[in-house]
Design an enzyme around this catalytic site. Sequence first.
Site, PDB file in Angstrom:
ATOM      1  CG  ASN A 285      -1.808  -1.069   1.441  1.00 24.81           C
ATOM      2  OD1 ASN A 285      -2.334  -1.592   0.467  1.00 24.81           O
ATOM      3  ND2 ASN A 285      -2.023  -1.471   2.681  1.00 24.81           N
TER       4      ASN A 285
ATOM      5  CE  LYS B 181      -2.189  -4.981   8.866  1.00 29.63           C
ATOM      6  NZ  LYS B 181      -1.619  -3.942   9.717  1.00 29.63           N
TER       7      LYS B 181
ATOM      8  CD  GLU C  31      -3.055  -4.832   5.077  1.00 24.69           C
ATOM      9  OE1 GLU C  31      -3.408  -3.971   5.892  1.00 24.69           O
ATOM     10  OE2 GLU C  31      -2.032  -4.711   4.367  1.00 24.69           O
TER      11      GLU C  31
ATOM     12  CB  ALA D  84       5.183  -0.698  10.050  1.00 27.99           C
ATOM     13  CB  ALA D  85       5.728  -1.765  15.946  1.00 30.71           C
ATOM     14  N   GLY D  86       4.605  -4.211  14.322  1.00 31.05           N
ATOM     15  CA  GLY D  86       4.330  -5.647  14.202  1.00 31.05           C
ATOM     16  C   GLY D  86       4.939  -6.206  12.920  1.00 31.05           C
ATOM     17  CG  ASP D  87       3.655  -4.786   9.231  1.00 29.39           C
ATOM     18  OD1 ASP D  87       2.939  -5.768   9.509  1.00 29.39           O
ATOM     19  OD2 ASP D  87       3.195  -3.712   8.786  1.00 29.39           O
TER      20      ASP D  87
ATOM     21  N   GLY E 102       6.421   6.559  10.392  1.00 32.76           N
ATOM     22  CA  GLY E 102       6.202   5.901   9.106  1.00 32.76           C
ATOM     23  C   GLY E 102       6.344   4.396   9.179  1.00 32.76           C
TER      24      GLY E 102
END
Length: 311
Positions: free
Chosen positions: A11, A40, A140, A251-254, A289
């Site tokens: 995205n 993701k 996603e 995006a911490a999880g990513d 970001g």
Amino acid sequence: MKKILVIGSLNMDIVIKVENMPLTGETILGRDIQYIPGGKGANQSYSAGCLKGDVTMLGCVGQDEFGEAILNNLDQAGVTINQMKRSTDYPTGTAVIYVNEAGDNSIVVVPGANGQCNSAYLKENDSLFIESDYVLLQMEIPAEAVFYAIRRAKQLGKTVILNPAPAPEAIPEDILNYIDYITPNEIELARLTNTSCDKLDDIIYASFSLVERGVQNVLVTLGERGALLVNDNGTEHYKAVKTDKIVDTTAAGDCFNGAFVTALAEGKSEKEAVLFANTAASISISRAGAQRSIPSREETDRLLEVKFNYS
Ligand code: RIB
């Protein structure tokens, strides 16, 4: 170094800084707007690439400037993107992200071309499944593609990691048996198990229910409380790496997922892989970001040495 295949979304993130999240029916003024590559799947590939994993991504973008910018970003991080699909009918996926002063976010995704990352496309790229050792997915892209990929990867004996984000209402029971690691946060775990996951005991209980249903390992990301690994051997709670400032948790999880799979692919133990992932994620939340916040290998190794005295 073993090979990682990431299958998922890409995205363009339209990031708007706000003082507080807008309430229903409220109009507020934003402070700043930025366009940052995200999604993701792309974030997790980017994380693995920056951390020196051998990573290939499958996904779909439109024939537009956003798609071009996201692919260039992945290429620069060392992600192999030569089998990526370009849709002529749909624009690149976009996400509108509000980030408040505490660094928390609210995200609305318009999938666009991500909807074209289907099982027919994955079948055309079967050779990448065969070549890979680890297959990492999120939710996603169409669920039928995710479930096809998990079944195919397991048929080939690969290690399957599913980050169930956003959490689906249900995952088919046979699929649960094919997942080596599922990596929800508390909210996703609650949705997947239809239980409340407010307290640590609830989270442990819900995680065990997934293990009983066939998942090998449940690795719950708990933000500032760290991460919890639950499997047949019991539970292991890993503390978070503390950061002085939280700027943006997007995006911490990513970042965590990309780092975790990279560490496993290097042959690190589960424990080392979780510490490595926690360390990388702690750096990412100190910056704004999605892909822009993801640290390099050198930064991550340096902090790992400072915090845990090893690299
Ligand atoms: O996990 C963060 C990501 O979720 C953002 O980059 C956004 O694109 C959405 O996919």
